[in-house]
Design a protein around this motif. Structure first.
Motif, mmCIF file in Angstrom:
data_model
loop_
_atom_site.group_PDB
_atom_site.id
_atom_site.type_symbol
_atom_site.label_atom_id
_atom_site.label_comp_id
_atom_site.label_asym_id
_atom_site.label_seq_id
_atom_site.Cartn_x
_atom_site.Cartn_y
_atom_site.Cartn_z
ATOM 1 N N ILE A 161 3.597 -30.324 67.941
ATOM 2 C CA ILE A 161 3.440 -28.846 66.971
ATOM 3 C C ILE A 161 4.579 -28.320 66.583
ATOM 4 N N GLY A 162 5.453 -28.283 67.448
ATOM 5 C CA GLY A 162 6.973 -28.007 67.064
ATOM 6 C C GLY A 162 7.608 -28.550 65.880
ATOM 7 N N GLU A 163 7.511 -30.053 66.125
ATOM 8 C CA GLU A 163 8.111 -30.738 64.905
ATOM 9 C C GLU A 163 7.171 -30.383 63.452
ATOM 10 N N LEU A 164 5.806 -30.425 63.563
ATOM 11 C CA LEU A 164 5.273 -30.141 62.620
ATOM 12 C C LEU A 164 5.414 -28.668 61.643
ATOM 13 N N ILE A 165 5.816 -27.750 62.682
ATOM 14 C CA ILE A 165 6.080 -26.417 62.152
ATOM 15 C C ILE A 165 7.701 -26.592 61.712
ATOM 16 N N GLY A 166 8.253 -27.330 62.251
ATOM 17 C CA GLY A 166 9.809 -27.659 61.608
ATOM 18 C C GLY A 166 9.655 -28.311 60.464
ATOM 19 N N ASN A 167 9.160 -29.078 60.088
ATOM 20 C CA ASN A 167 9.040 -29.919 59.095
ATOM 21 C C ASN A 167 8.302 -28.775 57.917
ATOM 22 N N ILE A 168 7.338 -28.001 58.237
ATOM 23 C CA ILE A 168 6.702 -27.288 57.235
ATOM 24 C C ILE A 168 7.868 -26.117 56.856
#
Length: 138
Positions: free
Chosen positions: A18-25
């Protein structure tokens, strides 16, 4: 030959935190914002150039009108003085230059009205981006 990434995309998505996804966003939104700012700068620069050209035309028209009035008025007054009193000759010449000045002013003012200080394309794309963020599936 094996790749470091899973072949199945569903496995890759499952392995993404989830952290990677939020970082990507967050990265994508930052990049989008920077692009919108660059677009706004380009639009404002283009409109400023149009305004500068219109102002230059108005200034040039004023200066050229001034020089023309001074130099040609003397010549016209002296020319008309041969057939009528100098006062009437000067009045006729002044009226002609007044009409010319009014025409130049009207044209410059009309061109100045075409300048749009609002970066319309940027505003439109920001609205589209906001709409997409509210409903990313369409």
């Amino acid at each position: 030959m094996t790749t470091p990434y899973p072949q199945d995309h569903s496995e890759q998505v499952e392995q993404t935190s989830i952290g990677e996804l939020i970082g990507n966003i967050s990265d994508d939104l930052s990049q989008l914002f920077r692009q919108e700012v660059e677009l706004a700068k380009a639009e404002i620069k283009q409109e400023a150039a149009k305004a500068g050209k219109a102002a230059g035309m108005l200034g040039g028209a004023g200066f050229a009108g001034y020089l023309a009035v001074v130099l040609l008025s003397f010549a016209a007054v002296f020319g008309l003085d041969a057939v009528m009193p100098a006062g009437w000759a000067a009045l006729i010449v002044a009226a002609i230059w007044g009409i010319i000045g009014a025409v130049l002013y009207a044209n410059g003012k009309k061109r100045l009205k075409t300048v749009d200080p609002m970066p319309r394309r940027t505003v439109d794309t920001i609205k589209e981006d906001a709409q997409w963020l509210k409903n990313p599936t369409g």
